[in-house]
Write an enzyme that holds these catalytic residues in place. Structure first.
Site, PDB file in Angstrom:
ATOM      1  N   TYR A  33     -13.688 -29.122  -1.405  1.00 15.48           N
ATOM      2  CA  TYR A  33     -13.120 -29.510  -2.765  1.00 15.48           C
ATOM      3  C   TYR A  33     -12.893 -30.995  -2.725  1.00 15.48           C
ATOM      4  O   TYR A  33     -12.873 -31.929  -1.759  1.00 15.48           O
ATOM      5  CB  TYR A  33     -11.853 -28.719  -3.178  1.00 15.48           C
ATOM      6  CG  TYR A  33     -10.549 -29.192  -2.416  1.00 15.48           C
ATOM      7  CD1 TYR A  33     -10.548 -29.016  -1.000  1.00 15.48           C
ATOM      8  CD2 TYR A  33      -9.611 -29.781  -3.147  1.00 15.48           C
ATOM      9  CE1 TYR A  33      -9.381 -29.378  -0.199  1.00 15.48           C
ATOM     10  CE2 TYR A  33      -8.640 -30.297  -2.358  1.00 15.48           C
ATOM     11  CZ  TYR A  33      -8.259 -30.034  -1.130  1.00 15.48           C
ATOM     12  OH  TYR A  33      -7.304 -30.506  -0.209  1.00 15.48           O
ATOM     13  N   ARG A  52     -17.591 -38.383   0.114  1.00 15.52           N
ATOM     14  CA  ARG A  52     -16.809 -37.418   0.759  1.00 15.52           C
ATOM     15  C   ARG A  52     -17.122 -36.128   0.511  1.00 15.52           C
ATOM     16  O   ARG A  52     -17.188 -35.296   1.418  1.00 15.52           O
ATOM     17  CB  ARG A  52     -15.187 -37.666   0.792  1.00 15.52           C
ATOM     18  CG  ARG A  52     -14.508 -36.823   1.726  1.00 15.52           C
ATOM     19  CD  ARG A  52     -13.078 -37.076   1.694  1.00 15.52           C
ATOM     20  NE  ARG A  52     -12.312 -36.820   0.452  1.00 15.52           N
ATOM     21  CZ  ARG A  52     -11.052 -36.954   0.309  1.00 15.52           C
ATOM     22  NH1 ARG A  52     -10.258 -37.694   1.192  1.00 15.52           N
ATOM     23  NH2 ARG A  52     -10.366 -36.633  -0.932  1.00 15.52           N
ATOM     24  N   ARG A 100     -19.611  -8.909   0.632  1.00 15.93           N
ATOM     25  CA  ARG A 100     -18.958  -9.671   1.615  1.00 15.93           C
ATOM     26  C   ARG A 100     -19.522  -9.304   3.140  1.00 15.93           C
ATOM     27  O   ARG A 100     -19.531  -8.176   3.510  1.00 15.93           O
ATOM     28  CB  ARG A 100     -17.341  -9.209   1.645  1.00 15.93           C
ATOM     29  CG  ARG A 100     -16.645  -9.928   2.434  1.00 15.93           C
ATOM     30  CD  ARG A 100     -15.022  -9.621   2.378  1.00 15.93           C
ATOM     31  NE  ARG A 100     -14.311 -10.324   3.258  1.00 15.93           N
ATOM     32  CZ  ARG A 100     -14.301 -10.430   4.668  1.00 15.93           C
ATOM     33  NH1 ARG A 100     -15.137  -9.281   5.148  1.00 15.93           N
ATOM     34  NH2 ARG A 100     -13.480 -10.971   5.254  1.00 15.93           N
ATOM     35  N   HIS A 102     -19.772 -11.818   6.672  1.00 17.41           N
ATOM     36  CA  HIS A 102     -19.810 -13.193   7.162  1.00 17.41           C
ATOM     37  C   HIS A 102     -20.911 -14.204   7.348  1.00 17.41           C
ATOM     38  O   HIS A 102     -20.577 -15.431   6.786  1.00 17.41           O
ATOM     39  CB  HIS A 102     -19.060 -13.170   8.684  1.00 17.41           C
ATOM     40  CG  HIS A 102     -17.677 -12.895   8.797  1.00 17.41           C
ATOM     41  ND1 HIS A 102     -17.108 -11.676   8.258  1.00 17.41           N
ATOM     42  CD2 HIS A 102     -16.644 -13.382   8.927  1.00 17.41           C
ATOM     43  CE1 HIS A 102     -15.936 -11.456   8.319  1.00 17.41           C
ATOM     44  NE2 HIS A 102     -15.444 -12.648   8.774  1.00 17.41           N
ATOM     45  N   LYS A 147     -12.930 -31.731   3.909  1.00 19.05           N
ATOM     46  CA  LYS A 147     -12.047 -31.365   2.927  1.00 19.05           C
ATOM     47  C   LYS A 147     -12.415 -29.940   2.500  1.00 19.05           C
ATOM     48  O   LYS A 147     -12.756 -29.764   1.430  1.00 19.05           O
ATOM     49  CB  LYS A 147     -12.341 -32.461   1.869  1.00 19.05           C
ATOM     50  CG  LYS A 147     -10.878 -32.427   1.084  1.00 19.05           C
ATOM     51  CD  LYS A 147     -10.816 -33.655   0.096  1.00 19.05           C
ATOM     52  CE  LYS A 147      -9.599 -33.540  -1.012  1.00 19.05           C
ATOM     53  NZ  LYS A 147      -8.506 -33.277  -0.494  1.00 19.05           N
ATOM     54  N   GLU A 180      -1.255 -36.586   9.970  1.00 20.15           N
ATOM     55  CA  GLU A 180      -1.062 -36.698   8.565  1.00 20.15           C
ATOM     56  C   GLU A 180      -0.220 -35.863   7.949  1.00 20.15           C
ATOM     57  O   GLU A 180       0.552 -35.141   8.670  1.00 20.15           O
ATOM     58  CB  GLU A 180      -2.416 -36.723   7.729  1.00 20.15           C
ATOM     59  CG  GLU A 180      -2.930 -35.172   7.986  1.00 20.15           C
ATOM     60  CD  GLU A 180      -4.294 -35.019   7.365  1.00 20.15           C
ATOM     61  OE1 GLU A 180      -4.781 -35.743   6.365  1.00 20.15           O
ATOM     62  OE2 GLU A 180      -5.070 -33.958   7.685  1.00 20.15           O
ATOM     63  N   LEU A 204      -7.710 -36.041   7.453  1.00 24.01           N
ATOM     64  CA  LEU A 204      -8.728 -36.240   6.306  1.00 24.01           C
ATOM     65  C   LEU A 204      -9.048 -37.727   6.184  1.00 24.01           C
ATOM     66  O   LEU A 204      -7.890 -38.501   5.883  1.00 24.01           O
ATOM     67  CB  LEU A 204      -8.110 -35.421   5.040  1.00 24.01           C
ATOM     68  CG  LEU A 204      -9.045 -35.465   3.767  1.00 24.01           C
ATOM     69  CD1 LEU A 204     -10.199 -34.585   4.152  1.00 24.01           C
ATOM     70  CD2 LEU A 204      -8.491 -35.584   2.681  1.00 24.01           C
TER      71      LEU A 204
HETATM   72  N1  PMP Z   1      -4.737 -35.681   3.806  1.00 20.65           N
HETATM   73  C1  PMP Z   1      -4.883 -33.990   3.383  1.00 20.65           C
HETATM   74  C2  PMP Z   1      -4.547 -32.993   4.158  1.00 20.65           C
HETATM   75  C3  PMP Z   1      -4.947 -34.198   1.903  1.00 20.65           C
HETATM   76  O1  PMP Z   1      -5.021 -32.832   1.302  1.00 20.65           O
HETATM   77  C4  PMP Z   1      -5.190 -35.284   1.040  1.00 20.65           C
HETATM   78  C5  PMP Z   1      -5.305 -35.191  -0.462  1.00 20.65           C
HETATM   79  N2  PMP Z   1      -6.421 -34.835  -0.820  1.00 20.65           N
HETATM   80  C6  PMP Z   1      -5.179 -36.732   1.500  1.00 20.65           C
HETATM   81  C7  PMP Z   1      -4.862 -36.626   2.954  1.00 20.65           C
HETATM   82  C8  PMP Z   1      -5.240 -37.878   1.134  1.00 20.65           C
HETATM   83  O2  PMP Z   1      -6.493 -38.030   0.410  1.00 20.65           O
HETATM   84  P1  PMP Z   1      -7.038 -38.728  -0.793  1.00 20.65           P
HETATM   85  O3  PMP Z   1      -6.479 -40.251  -1.003  1.00 20.65           O
HETATM   86  O4  PMP Z   1      -8.397 -38.586  -0.822  1.00 20.65           O
HETATM   87  O5  PMP Z   1      -6.323 -38.065  -2.024  1.00 20.65           O
END
Ligand code: PMP
Length: 281
Positions: A33, A52, A100, A102, A147, A180, A204
């Site tokens: 996403y 991304r 369903r 895997h 992501k 993060e 991320l």
């Molecule tokens: N880390 C995580 C786990 C996130 O979900 C997000 C939000 N999308 C971010 C960092 C920040 O990413 P971005 O600046 O692309 O929104």
């Protein structure tokens, strides 16, 4: 006008939008996403978000059935149809609906969903006062650089933080290395320099994070990515979170320990003013 959805070729009111219970996004989190915001109705850093999305999709072997040009057109159309001043765009791609099982299903068409809702910014008083966060062991899956919608650990961490009176949780490795927050990246300010945990599969690659790091030279600020320990954050002059929805948001305490003088610091405020507030004026 109002909340709008796009599903596999069709726009509709968000309340009317449906996907199958056999969608692999729903059953397996077999899905990636993006979340994108607009400033003055223009999708911000859209090219970077689409790049991304392609990287995430490639990492899970999910073909994207639309070109970037087509996605861009659809994004603009959704923004226009919503009629909102500023729009939060959510885009999700799944491996489609299939009985369903895997393994990747043969012949399933990917599901493409976008939603267009009014963007909600952090309230000015919250941004002015800053927020508190808590640290917690990182028990998320191993490829946080993708992501993916495998967000259960993030959901649980955020809720635990809220239940404990903090705004968010910071994921920290067993060696006290900081990764993060649950839905944003983290930065520290020390002696005027601005640092964020270096890229790894535990983080991320934030579009906002890159935007900030790439803006530093222009602002005459030293910094970038490096190994960051929890102690570095606790000893920092300032700490802030950064993300598409968060923009920059000062952190004034971690695990009950005050950061700096316990107020949102000058560098955090300056970065918000120069990189985000200016976008809306
Ligand atoms: N880390 C995580 C786990 C996130 O979900 C997000 C939000 N999308 C971010 C960092 C920040 O990413 P971005 O600046 O692309 O929104």
């Amino acid at each position: 006008m109002g909340d709008v959805a796009y599903i596999n070729g069709t726009f509709c009111e968000l309340s009317q939008a449906r996907v199958s219970v056999e969608d692999r996004g729903f059953q397996f989190a077999d899905s990636v996403y993006e979340g994108i915001t607009t400033y003055r109705r223009e999708p911000f850093l859209l090219t970077e978000h689409l790049r991304r999305l392609r990287n995430s999709a490639r990492a899970i072997h999910l073909p994207i059935p639309l070109s970037d040009e087509r996605i861009t057109e659809l994004v603009r159309e959704g923004v226009r149809r919503s009629g909102y001043d500023e729009v939060h765009i959510y885009m999700q791609l799944t491996r489609g609906a299939a009985s369903r099982s895997h393994p990747f299903p043969a012949g399933a068409e990917p599901t493409v969903v976008m939603t267009f809702k009014a963007a909600i910014r952090v309230p000015a008083d919250v941004r002015a006062q800053g927020v508190s966060v808590m640290s917690r062991p990182d028990n998320r899956w191993g490829s946080c650089n993708v992501k993916s919608v495998m967000l259960l650990p993030n959901v649980l961490a955020k809720q635990e933080a809220l239940d404990r009176g903090a705004y968010d949780a910071l994921f920290v490795g067993p060696d006290q290395v900081v990764y993060e927050a649950s839905s944003s990246n983290v930065f520290l300010v020390r002696a005027g320099e601005v640092w964020t945990p270096q890229r790894s599969d535990k983080i991320l690659p934030g579009i906002t994070c890159d935007y900030i790091v790439e803006s530093l030279p222009r602002l005459g600020i030293l910094g970038g990515g490096r190994l960051v320990y929890l102690d570095d954050l606790l000893a920092a002059d300032e700490v802030f979170l950064a993300g598409t929805t968060t923009e920059t948001l000062g952190v004034v305490s971690i695990d009950g320990k005050m950061i700096g003088d316990g107020q949102v610091g000058p560098v955090t405020r300056r970065l918000y003013e120069e990189l985000f507030a200016s976008l809306t004026r």
